[in-house]
Design a protein around this motif. Structure first.
Motif, PDB file in Angstrom:
ATOM      1  N   LYS A 111       0.623  -1.333  -0.058  1.00 59.42           N
ATOM      2  CA  LYS A 111       0.059   0.215  -0.575  1.00 59.42           C
ATOM      3  C   LYS A 111       0.841   1.057  -0.215  1.00 59.42           C
ATOM      4  N   GLU A 112       1.686   1.540   0.838  1.00 59.05           N
ATOM      5  CA  GLU A 112       2.924   2.319   0.805  1.00 59.05           C
ATOM      6  C   GLU A 112       3.526   2.886  -1.008  1.00 59.05           C
ATOM      7  N   HIS A 113       4.126   1.436  -0.957  1.00 59.45           N
ATOM      8  CA  HIS A 113       5.046   2.095  -2.032  1.00 59.45           C
ATOM      9  C   HIS A 113       3.745   2.294  -3.155  1.00 59.45           C
ATOM     10  N   ALA A 114       2.600   2.108  -3.375  1.00 58.17           N
ATOM     11  CA  ALA A 114       1.949   2.024  -4.313  1.00 58.17           C
ATOM     12  C   ALA A 114       1.150   3.522  -4.089  1.00 58.17           C
ATOM     13  N   GLY A 115       1.396   3.866  -3.052  1.00 57.99           N
ATOM     14  CA  GLY A 115       1.062   5.184  -3.114  1.00 57.99           C
ATOM     15  C   GLY A 115       2.609   6.502  -3.509  1.00 57.99           C
ATOM     16  N   PHE A 116       3.192   6.029  -2.886  1.00 62.53           N
ATOM     17  CA  PHE A 116       4.206   6.825  -3.797  1.00 62.53           C
ATOM     18  C   PHE A 116       4.276   7.046  -5.034  1.00 62.53           C
ATOM     19  N   HIS A 117       4.305   5.719  -5.557  1.00 59.67           N
ATOM     20  CA  HIS A 117       4.364   5.322  -6.560  1.00 59.67           C
ATOM     21  C   HIS A 117       2.999   6.916  -7.287  1.00 59.67           C
ATOM     22  N   LYS A 118       1.819   6.515  -6.660  1.00 65.97           N
ATOM     23  CA  LYS A 118       0.888   7.485  -7.079  1.00 65.97           C
ATOM     24  C   LYS A 118       1.370   9.000  -7.427  1.00 65.97           C
ATOM     25  N   LYS A 119       2.121   9.092  -5.908  1.00 65.68           N
ATOM     26  CA  LYS A 119       2.384  10.381  -6.177  1.00 65.68           C
ATOM     27  C   LYS A 119       2.821  10.884  -6.682  1.00 65.68           C
ATOM     28  N   TYR A 120       4.641   9.949  -7.018  1.00 64.51           N
ATOM     29  CA  TYR A 120       5.580  10.524  -8.622  1.00 64.51           C
ATOM     30  C   TYR A 120       5.468   9.606  -9.214  1.00 64.51           C
ATOM     31  N   PRO A 121       4.999  10.102  -9.827  1.00 67.73           N
ATOM     32  CA  PRO A 121       4.849   8.721 -11.202  1.00 67.73           C
ATOM     33  C   PRO A 121       5.794   8.511 -11.530  1.00 67.73           C
ATOM     34  N   GLY A 122       6.433   7.513 -12.853  1.00 67.59           N
ATOM     35  CA  GLY A 122       8.510   7.486 -12.973  1.00 67.59           C
ATOM     36  C   GLY A 122       9.440   7.118 -11.702  1.00 67.59           C
ATOM     37  N   GLU A 123       9.428   7.463 -10.675  1.00 71.16           N
ATOM     38  CA  GLU A 123      10.387   7.734 -10.451  1.00 71.16           C
ATOM     39  C   GLU A 123      10.629   6.203  -8.964  1.00 71.16           C
ATOM     40  N   ALA A 124      11.558   6.279  -8.234  1.00 67.32           N
ATOM     41  CA  ALA A 124      12.125   4.908  -8.143  1.00 67.32           C
ATOM     42  C   ALA A 124      11.512   5.302  -6.044  1.00 67.32           C
ATOM     43  N   VAL A 125      11.244   4.012  -5.454  1.00 71.08           N
ATOM     44  CA  VAL A 125      10.825   4.146  -3.967  1.00 71.08           C
ATOM     45  C   VAL A 125      11.801   2.901  -2.787  1.00 71.08           C
ATOM     46  N   ILE A 126      12.389   3.447  -1.999  1.00 69.23           N
ATOM     47  CA  ILE A 126      12.962   2.749  -1.393  1.00 69.23           C
ATOM     48  C   ILE A 126      12.695   2.964   0.035  1.00 69.23           C
TER      49      ILE A 126
ATOM     50  N   LEU B 158      23.029  -0.310 -10.526  1.00 70.63           N
ATOM     51  CA  LEU B 158      21.461   0.293 -11.226  1.00 70.63           C
ATOM     52  C   LEU B 158      21.144   1.481 -10.764  1.00 70.63           C
ATOM     53  N   GLY B 159      20.934   1.143 -10.005  1.00 69.58           N
ATOM     54  CA  GLY B 159      20.541   2.988  -8.525  1.00 69.58           C
ATOM     55  C   GLY B 159      21.522   3.883  -9.389  1.00 69.58           C
ATOM     56  N   TYR B 160      22.707   3.779 -10.681  1.00 67.35           N
ATOM     57  CA  TYR B 160      23.650   4.470 -10.473  1.00 67.35           C
ATOM     58  C   TYR B 160      23.146   4.750 -12.058  1.00 67.35           C
ATOM     59  N   ARG B 161      22.715   3.742 -13.035  1.00 64.48           N
ATOM     60  CA  ARG B 161      22.874   4.261 -14.188  1.00 64.48           C
ATOM     61  C   ARG B 161      20.858   4.451 -14.116  1.00 64.48           C
ATOM     62  N   LEU B 162      20.121   4.660 -12.729  1.00 62.05           N
ATOM     63  CA  LEU B 162      18.901   5.148 -13.437  1.00 62.05           C
ATOM     64  C   LEU B 162      18.687   6.285 -12.846  1.00 62.05           C
ATOM     65  N   ALA B 163      19.634   6.520 -12.181  1.00 64.53           N
ATOM     66  CA  ALA B 163      19.658   7.777 -11.616  1.00 64.53           C
ATOM     67  C   ALA B 163      20.216   8.616 -12.574  1.00 64.53           C
ATOM     68  N   ARG B 164      20.884   8.184 -13.105  1.00 70.43           N
ATOM     69  CA  ARG B 164      21.547   9.433 -14.356  1.00 70.43           C
ATOM     70  C   ARG B 164      20.480   9.390 -15.507  1.00 70.43           C
ATOM     71  N   ARG B 165      19.666   8.227 -15.421  1.00 68.92           N
ATOM     72  CA  ARG B 165      18.931   8.748 -16.673  1.00 68.92           C
ATOM     73  C   ARG B 165      17.157   9.650 -16.044  1.00 68.92           C
ATOM     74  N   GLY B 166      17.660  10.375 -14.552  1.00 67.30           N
ATOM     75  CA  GLY B 166      17.097  11.091 -14.646  1.00 67.30           C
ATOM     76  C   GLY B 166      15.745  10.468 -13.487  1.00 67.30           C
ATOM     77  N   VAL B 167      15.706   9.405 -13.285  1.00 61.79           N
ATOM     78  CA  VAL B 167      15.004   8.677 -12.176  1.00 61.79           C
ATOM     79  C   VAL B 167      14.875   8.720 -10.696  1.00 61.79           C
ATOM     80  N   HIS B 168      14.376   9.764  -9.649  1.00 62.81           N
ATOM     81  CA  HIS B 168      14.775  10.406  -8.809  1.00 62.81           C
ATOM     82  C   HIS B 168      14.487   9.053  -7.778  1.00 62.81           C
ATOM     83  N   ILE B 169      15.210   9.182  -6.632  1.00 61.94           N
ATOM     84  CA  ILE B 169      14.681   7.566  -5.375  1.00 61.94           C
ATOM     85  C   ILE B 169      14.054   8.098  -4.578  1.00 61.94           C
ATOM     86  N   ASN B 170      12.253   8.216  -4.052  1.00 59.83           N
ATOM     87  CA  ASN B 170      11.923   8.508  -2.236  1.00 59.83           C
ATOM     88  C   ASN B 170      12.553   7.506  -1.425  1.00 59.83           C
TER      89      ASN B 170
END
Length: 295
Positions: free
Chosen positions: A102-117, A187-199
């Motif tokens: 539920k929490e992961h889903a909520g973050f993805h709806k709030k921040y679409p296209g970003e990663a969640v930790i 992989l996180g490094y490559r995602l960040a270089r592609r502009g994917v922010h991590i919440n």
């Protein structure tokens, strides 16, 4: 059928803890028709397949068996087979809290296209797990409570979720990382270089039940040091070299410490003290770094 979340779990001979993990994922405060569980097994010999196939869970549960290609290879297979929009990574010894999805889903709806930790709590026994679950204020946390964003250094796949298409676009996990460590952070490094922010989702909690002896931890840290050098050689980014402890100061200090000298022996004697234990682990990490640099 498509799902909102696909949970990918690599495993190898972890039947007992995997059962606990799957049970916790069956008891989520999240609609069971919106997620699937994919277990990717690297030819376990402990009855993992029979155990998984005997379960009757509310969400869809798929079992994939393949040759042992390490955790990277197992996760990549899970990504390819997944039907969910979001991929959530966890492991066969990490027990989910009821609100994890539920929490992961909520973050993805709030921040679409970003990663969640999420918050991964380390526990060494079932008793400790029950204790910190009951008294959450007593648990050890890596990040401050008010942390909102994380750097790629903390993209750890015990509790991480990303859009499937972002993972595929980035090239997924590098299967050259076969020893312990850095395949997820790389992989996180490559995602960040592609502009994917991590919440950082502190409310998305799971519990890593992973009792390991100090000797085993030292061996793991040495392998992590070797993988760190491979990470740097792949990207040749000076930030990686310094952030992963391969700076001249660390390496110079390490050169003054003898493997069986009085200082390391004192750290071994005082291993119950976190300060001395951390020094010992860092020493073995740099041993791995130096060994790989000489290759």
């Amino acid at each position: 059928m498509s799902y909102f979340i696909s949970i990918v779990i690599p495993t190898f001979n972890r039947k007992d803890t995997l059962r606990m993990v799957l049970t916790s994922l069956d008891e989520q405060n999240f609609p069971s028709d919106l997620y699937e569980i994919i277990v990717v097994d690297s030819n376990s010999t402990d009855g993992t397949e029979e155990m998984v196939k005997s379960l009757h869970l509310k969400p869809s549960l798929r079992f994939i068996s393949q040759e042992n290609r390490g955790r990277s290879g197992a996760r990549n297979s899970g990504i390819k087979k997944a039907e969910g929009e979001i991929i959530l990574f966890t492991d066969a010894d990490i027990i989910a809290s009821p609100d994890l999805l539920k929490e992961h889903a909520g973050f993805h709806k709030k921040y679409p296209g970003e990663a969640v930790i999420g918050l991964e709590v380390q526990v060494s026994s079932i008793e400790e797990y029950e204790y910190v679950k009951k008294y959450p204020d007593r648990r050890q946390e890596m990040h401050p409570h008010n942390r909102k964003k994380l750097s790629w250094l903390y993209f750890m796949t015990g509790n991480a979720s990303v859009r499937r298409d972002k993972l595929i676009e980035s090239g997924m996990f590098d299967e050259c990382f076969q020893d312990y460590g850095w395949e997820d952070i790389e992989l996180g490094y490559r995602l960040a270089r592609r502009g994917v922010h991590i919440n950082y989702a502190r409310s998305a909690v799971n519990y890593h039940l992973h009792p390991v002896s100090l000797e085993k931890k030292c061996d793991i840290m040495k392998k992590a040091g070797q993988s760190a050098v491979k990470f740097y050689r792949k990207h040749k980014d000076w930030k990686i070299k310094y952030l992963l402890g391969m700076n001249p100061v660390s390496l110079m200090l390490h050169s003054f410490i003898k493997p069986d000298g009085w200082f390391i022996n004192k750290c071994r004697e005082k291993r119950e003290n976190k300060f001395f234990r951390d020094i010992l682990l860092q020493y073995h990490y740099l041993c791995g770094v130096k060994e790989e640099l000489l290759q």
